[in-house]
Structures are given as C-alpha cells and as structure tokens.
Design an enzyme around this catalytic site. Structure first.
Site, PDB file in Angstrom:
ATOM      1  N   ASN A  89       0.830  -1.203   0.000  1.00  0.00           N
ATOM      2  CA  ASN A  89       0.000   0.000   0.000  1.00  0.00           C
ATOM      3  C   ASN A  89       0.864   1.251   0.000  1.00  0.00           C
ATOM      4  OD1 ASN A  89      -2.092  -1.795   0.213  1.00  0.00           O
ATOM      5  ND2 ASN A  89      -2.361  -1.533   2.422  1.00  0.00           N
ATOM      6  N   HIS A 106       6.034  -0.735  -2.582  1.00  0.00           N
ATOM      7  CA  HIS A 106       5.541  -0.075  -3.802  1.00  0.00           C
ATOM      8  C   HIS A 106       5.549   1.442  -3.672  1.00  0.00           C
ATOM      9  CE1 HIS A 106       3.217  -3.953  -5.134  1.00  0.00           C
ATOM     10  NE2 HIS A 106       4.529  -4.040  -5.287  1.00  0.00           N
ATOM     11  N   CYS A 133      12.295  19.799  -8.869  1.00  0.00           N
ATOM     12  CA  CYS A 133      12.950  19.035  -7.808  1.00  0.00           C
ATOM     13  C   CYS A 133      13.699  20.029  -6.910  1.00  0.00           C
ATOM     14  CB  CYS A 133      13.941  18.043  -8.436  1.00  0.00           C
ATOM     15  SG  CYS A 133      15.106  17.358  -7.263  1.00  0.00           S
ATOM     16  N   THR A 173      -4.551  -9.003   0.532  1.00  0.00           N
ATOM     17  CA  THR A 173      -3.956  -8.863  -0.793  1.00  0.00           C
ATOM     18  C   THR A 173      -4.435 -10.004  -1.684  1.00  0.00           C
ATOM     19  OG1 THR A 173      -1.893  -8.662  -2.068  1.00  0.00           O
ATOM     20  CG2 THR A 173      -1.807 -10.047  -0.086  1.00  0.00           C
ATOM     21  N   SER A 174      -4.687  -9.670  -2.959  1.00  0.00           N
ATOM     22  CA  SER A 174      -5.312 -10.644  -3.875  1.00  0.00           C
ATOM     23  C   SER A 174      -4.302 -11.604  -4.485  1.00  0.00           C
ATOM     24  CB  SER A 174      -6.026  -9.894  -5.006  1.00  0.00           C
ATOM     25  OG  SER A 174      -5.061  -9.131  -5.742  1.00  0.00           O
TER      26      SER A 174
HETATM   27  C1  BV8 Z   1       8.592  -6.117 -11.110  1.00  0.00           C
HETATM   28  C2  BV8 Z   1       1.580   1.179  -7.770  1.00  0.00           C
HETATM   29  C3  BV8 Z   1      10.690  -6.763 -11.786  1.00  0.00           C
HETATM   30  C4  BV8 Z   1       1.325   2.046  -6.605  1.00  0.00           C
HETATM   31  C5  BV8 Z   1       1.374  -1.188  -8.069  1.00  0.00           C
HETATM   32  C6  BV8 Z   1       6.418  -7.348 -17.464  1.00  0.00           C
HETATM   33  C7  BV8 Z   1       7.507  -6.548 -17.109  1.00  0.00           C
HETATM   34  C8  BV8 Z   1       7.933  -6.411 -15.784  1.00  0.00           C
HETATM   35  C9  BV8 Z   1       7.220  -7.044 -14.788  1.00  0.00           C
HETATM   36  C10 BV8 Z   1       6.120  -7.789 -15.150  1.00  0.00           C
HETATM   37  C11 BV8 Z   1       5.713  -7.978 -16.451  1.00  0.00           C
HETATM   38  N1  BV8 Z   1       4.620  -8.794 -16.466  1.00  0.00           N
HETATM   39  C12 BV8 Z   1       4.311  -9.131 -15.200  1.00  0.00           C
HETATM   40  C13 BV8 Z   1       5.204  -8.536 -14.413  1.00  0.00           C
HETATM   41  C14 BV8 Z   1       5.262  -8.554 -13.011  1.00  0.00           C
HETATM   42  C15 BV8 Z   1       4.342  -7.436 -12.530  1.00  0.00           C
HETATM   43  C16 BV8 Z   1       3.069  -8.121 -12.144  1.00  0.00           C
HETATM   44  O1  BV8 Z   1       3.041  -8.767 -11.126  1.00  0.00           O
HETATM   45  N2  BV8 Z   1       2.031  -7.993 -12.988  1.00  0.00           N
HETATM   46  C17 BV8 Z   1       0.800  -8.692 -12.657  1.00  0.00           C
HETATM   47  C18 BV8 Z   1      -0.396  -7.781 -12.875  1.00  0.00           C
HETATM   48  C19 BV8 Z   1       0.759  -9.974 -13.471  1.00  0.00           C
HETATM   49  N3  BV8 Z   1       4.999  -6.822 -11.394  1.00  0.00           N
HETATM   50  C20 BV8 Z   1       5.740  -5.734 -11.563  1.00  0.00           C
HETATM   51  O2  BV8 Z   1       5.847  -5.106 -12.604  1.00  0.00           O
HETATM   52  C21 BV8 Z   1       6.499  -5.307 -10.321  1.00  0.00           C
HETATM   53  N4  BV8 Z   1       7.863  -5.103 -10.661  1.00  0.00           N
HETATM   54  O3  BV8 Z   1       8.191  -7.242 -11.287  1.00  0.00           O
HETATM   55  O4  BV8 Z   1       9.854  -5.727 -11.357  1.00  0.00           O
HETATM   56  C22 BV8 Z   1      11.754  -6.159 -12.507  1.00  0.00           C
HETATM   57  C23 BV8 Z   1      12.822  -6.955 -12.762  1.00  0.00           C
HETATM   58  C24 BV8 Z   1      13.849  -6.418 -13.429  1.00  0.00           C
HETATM   59  C25 BV8 Z   1      13.800  -5.092 -13.842  1.00  0.00           C
HETATM   60  C26 BV8 Z   1      12.706  -4.294 -13.573  1.00  0.00           C
HETATM   61  C27 BV8 Z   1      11.668  -4.836 -12.896  1.00  0.00           C
HETATM   62  C28 BV8 Z   1       5.968  -3.995  -9.779  1.00  0.00           C
HETATM   63  C29 BV8 Z   1       4.603  -4.231  -9.182  1.00  0.00           C
HETATM   64  C30 BV8 Z   1       4.115  -2.953  -8.503  1.00  0.00           C
HETATM   65  C31 BV8 Z   1       3.073  -2.338  -9.357  1.00  0.00           C
HETATM   66  N5  BV8 Z   1       2.500  -1.193  -8.666  1.00  0.00           N
HETATM   67  N6  BV8 Z   1       0.873  -0.082  -7.573  1.00  0.00           N
HETATM   68  C32 BV8 Z   1      -0.142   2.268  -6.492  1.00  0.00           C
HETATM   69  O5  BV8 Z   1      -0.713   2.813  -7.450  1.00  0.00           O
HETATM   70  O6  BV8 Z   1      -0.691   1.895  -5.457  1.00  0.00           O
HETATM   71  S1  BV8 Z   1       0.544  -2.636  -7.887  1.00  0.00           S
HETATM   72  C33 BV8 Z   1      -0.920  -2.446  -7.073  1.00  0.00           C
HETATM   73  O7  BV8 Z   1      -1.415  -3.757  -6.835  1.00  0.00           O
HETATM   74  C34 BV8 Z   1      -0.803  -1.833  -5.689  1.00  0.00           C
HETATM   75  O8  BV8 Z   1       0.531  -1.620  -5.260  1.00  0.00           O
HETATM   76  C35 BV8 Z   1      -1.440  -2.886  -4.817  1.00  0.00           C
HETATM   77  O9  BV8 Z   1      -0.995  -2.835  -3.547  1.00  0.00           O
HETATM   78  C36 BV8 Z   1      -1.017  -4.079  -5.531  1.00  0.00           C
HETATM   79  C37 BV8 Z   1      -1.593  -5.385  -5.173  1.00  0.00           C
HETATM   80  O10 BV8 Z   1      -3.000  -5.262  -5.093  1.00  0.00           O
HETATM   81  P1  BV8 Z   1      -3.673  -5.667  -3.699  1.00  0.00           P
HETATM   82  O11 BV8 Z   1      -3.052  -4.834  -2.639  1.00  0.00           O
HETATM   83  O12 BV8 Z   1      -3.616  -7.133  -3.542  1.00  0.00           O
HETATM   84  O13 BV8 Z   1      -5.136  -5.114  -3.902  1.00  0.00           O
HETATM   85  P2  BV8 Z   1      -6.359  -5.869  -4.630  1.00  0.00           P
HETATM   86  O14 BV8 Z   1      -7.441  -4.853  -4.823  1.00  0.00           O
HETATM   87  O15 BV8 Z   1      -5.842  -6.636  -5.801  1.00  0.00           O
HETATM   88  O16 BV8 Z   1      -6.846  -6.948  -3.565  1.00  0.00           O
HETATM   89  C38 BV8 Z   1      -7.427  -6.533  -2.346  1.00  0.00           C
HETATM   90  C39 BV8 Z   1      -7.612  -7.780  -1.492  1.00  0.00           C
HETATM   91  O17 BV8 Z   1      -8.145  -7.379  -0.231  1.00  0.00           O
HETATM   92  C40 BV8 Z   1      -8.602  -8.764  -2.075  1.00  0.00           C
HETATM   93  O18 BV8 Z   1      -8.058 -10.074  -1.975  1.00  0.00           O
HETATM   94  C41 BV8 Z   1      -9.843  -8.627  -1.186  1.00  0.00           C
HETATM   95  O19 BV8 Z   1     -10.523  -9.864  -1.028  1.00  0.00           O
HETATM   96  C42 BV8 Z   1      -9.223  -8.217   0.118  1.00  0.00           C
HETATM   97  N7  BV8 Z   1     -10.105  -7.422   0.989  1.00  0.00           N
HETATM   98  C43 BV8 Z   1     -10.960  -6.433   0.618  1.00  0.00           C
HETATM   99  N8  BV8 Z   1     -11.555  -5.931   1.731  1.00  0.00           N
HETATM  100  C44 BV8 Z   1     -11.051  -6.593   2.791  1.00  0.00           C
HETATM  101  C45 BV8 Z   1     -10.121  -7.537   2.319  1.00  0.00           C
HETATM  102  N9  BV8 Z   1      -9.461  -8.369   3.155  1.00  0.00           N
HETATM  103  C46 BV8 Z   1      -9.721  -8.266   4.474  1.00  0.00           C
HETATM  104  N10 BV8 Z   1     -10.581  -7.371   4.995  1.00  0.00           N
HETATM  105  C47 BV8 Z   1     -11.272  -6.526   4.189  1.00  0.00           C
HETATM  106  N11 BV8 Z   1     -12.144  -5.665   4.728  1.00  0.00           N
END
Ligand code: BV8
Length: 231
Positions: A89, A106, A133, A173-174
């Site tokens: 977050n 992140h 900056c 987290t999902s």
């Molecule tokens: C990386 C920005 C490696 C900030 C976010 C191609 C190129 C490079 C990388 C990739 C690629 N293809 C895939 C990847 C990997 C990629 C990735 O994972 N893609 C996915 C979509 C397949 N990852 C990356 O790119 C990462 N970097 O891999 O770098 C690298 C290596 C070499 C050189 C360079 C790089 C970077 C990932 C970060 C992306 N930025 N956000 C912002 O805007 O906030 S991600 C975004 O999703 C947020 O950060 C967020 O935190 C994150 C995860 O989401 P969740 O927190 O899980 O939220 P979500 O809504 O999904 O789920 C909520 C959950 O809560 C649910 O399960 C729900 O049931 C639950 N819930 C709801 N209410 C409640 C609850 N639980 C309990 N109580 C409740 N009341």
C-alpha cells in the site's frame, strides 16, 4: 524469539474507506492500469497520472487507521521477536496506526521522487506536472510509487527477513502482483508457518498453511491475540 513477516495489501485499508484495486468498483475499474500505473502511462499523459495520485492522496488524508493497522502495531510492540510489516500500500495508515518496522515496497503517496536525480522529498498536497525538484531544480517530479515494470523497493532486505521467518501472514492482498505474491513461497522455503487473512481465498490461497476469512478489523486483532498468547 520468533520472526514474523506480514505482507499487507489494499484490503487492510478497505475498512478505512480506501478503495482497493480489483473490486468491481475498485481503482482499476475506474482507470486502465497501463494508463496510470506504468512509466509509459506517465510519459504519455503525466497530468492523468499526477491527478490520479493527487486524488488518492486526498482520500488517504481523510482516512484513519483501523483496528487491523493498530493490532499490527500492538504485535510489534509486544512480541518478543522481530515483526516486519511489508506493505504494497502507498497510504500511511500503518505508520499512523503505530507500526515502525515497515517497508513500503511499492512506494508512498506522501513522498515525491525526482525522475532526474533520484532525490526524494515529502509531499502532502497536490503534485503539479513538471514540478521542480528541490535538489536539482529540474522539472522532473513524479509520484514516489513503484509502477508495473519497475523494481519494488528494499527487495534485498525483504528476502533477507523472509529467509529467517517463523511466521508469515498475507493480509488483504489478492496475490495478483509479483514479486509480493511470491513471498509466501519464500517463507515456506524458510520453514515458516503461513496464513492468508482475507475476505475470501485468493489465487495463491492454496500455498498457505492456513487461512482466516473475514474483515481485517475483526480477523487481524484476533490473530494478533493468538500469536501473543503463544509467545
Ligand atoms: C517487477 C503502484 C521486476 C502504486 C502497483 C512485465 C515486465 C515487468 C514485470 C512484469 C511484467 N509482467 C508481469 C510482471 C510482473 C508485474 C506483475 O506482477 N504484474 C501482474 C499484474 C501480473 N509486477 C511488476 O511489474 C512489479 N515489478 O516485477 O519488477 C523487474 C525486474 C527487473 C527489472 C525491472 C523490474 C511492480 C509491481 C508494482 C506495481 N505497482 N501499484 C499504487 O498505485 O498503489 S501494484 C498495485 O497492486 C498496488 O501496489 C497494490 O498494492 C497491488 C496489489 O494489489 P492488492 O493490494 O492485492 O489489492 P487488490 O485490490 O488486488 O486486492 C485486495 C484484497 O483485499 C482482495 O483479496 C480482497 O478480497 C481483500 N479485501 C478487501 N476488503 C477486505 C479484504 N481483506 C480483508 N478485509 C477486508 N475488509
């Protein structure tokens, strides 16, 4: 003295009124990920991205930490071993809830980054496109958040602690985003007991030793009580 690593996602802040990403009405339902959470999206339309994060900064400023954030702070204060919270977050509700040993893998809404010289500085209000900056004076301010395709922060430290974890919990987290979604596998390799705390099982749920279902403001304080009793 057991080591506990806790990964949190948007779900831990949901009951503080902060939108999650992947719910039907979530942030990604309102914006295409590639438009607002990638370097390419920022290059293409910096105003759209800066406004997206300005809107979330305002939303967070009006929110309060909830019982789940506060329970994790109590765990850190009362547990005899190390407690590390790694959050995906970008809100500051863990800090405001009392957690100190915290990594924003992140990035953070209340931090600005210079795309030119890597200088970081605190930001509370709106960021402007082309904001200067304070260190190098270039008009290269950007949100200090990790976009898709960018390297998350403090990965070495995270893997070091995961390598010696006795307990690992993923809260709200999902399991969609890597490398965070892969932490449970790292903790399992270290022999840790792992628990998924969520409203429903996730796509990585089967990788955990156990799960606790329900809203975080109820499940997390109960889990913390259980951990502290076993101290
Ligand atoms: C990386 C920005 C490696 C900030 C976010 C191609 C190129 C490079 C990388 C990739 C690629 N293809 C895939 C990847 C990997 C990629 C990735 O994972 N893609 C996915 C979509 C397949 N990852 C990356 O790119 C990462 N970097 O891999 O770098 C690298 C290596 C070499 C050189 C360079 C790089 C970077 C990932 C970060 C992306 N930025 N956000 C912002 O805007 O906030 S991600 C975004 O999703 C947020 O950060 C967020 O935190 C994150 C995860 O989401 P969740 O927190 O899980 O939220 P979500 O809504 O999904 O789920 C909520 C959950 O809560 C649910 O399960 C729900 O049931 C639950 N819930 C709801 N209410 C409640 C609850 N639980 C309990 N109580 C409740 N009341």
């Amino acid at each position: 003295m057991s080591t506990i690593v806790i990964l949190t996602g948007a779900g831990i802040s949901a009951e503080s009124g902060i939108e999650t990403f992947r719910a039907e009405t979530g942030l990604w339902a309102q914006h295409r990920v590639e438009d607002v959470a990638t370097p390419e999206g920022f290059a293409k339309d910096p105003k759209l991205v800066v406004d997206f994060y300005n809107g979330r900064r305002i939303q967070v400023a009006g929110a309060e930490p909830n019982a789940a954030h506060k329970a994790l702070a109590r765990l850190e204060a009362e547990h005899t071993g190390e407690v590390l919270v790694v959050t995906q977050n970008v809100d500051d509700l863990h800090e405001r809830g009392g957690t100190r040993n915290l990594i924003h893998m992140h990035g953070a809404l209340n931090s600005a980054l210079c795309a030119g010289c890597d200088h970081r500085w605190p930001i509370a209000g709106d960021m402007q496109v082309g904001q200067q900056c304070p260190a190098c004076s270039a008009p290269t301010a950007r949100p200090d958040v990790v976009w898709f395709g960018e390297m998350p922060y403090e990965m070495d430290r995270i893997f070091d602690v995961l390598g010696r974890a006795d307990f690992f919990a993923a809260i709200g987290t999902s399991g969609n985003v890597y490398p965070a979604a892969g932490f449970v596998a790292e903790a399992t390799r270290a022999g840790a007991d792992t628990v998924e705390i969520n409203m429903a099982p996730t796509i990585v749920g089967s990788e955990f030793t156990s799960s606790i279902m329900g809203p975080a403001t109820q499940t997390v304080p109960a889990w913390v009580d259980k951990i502290l009793k076993s101290n």
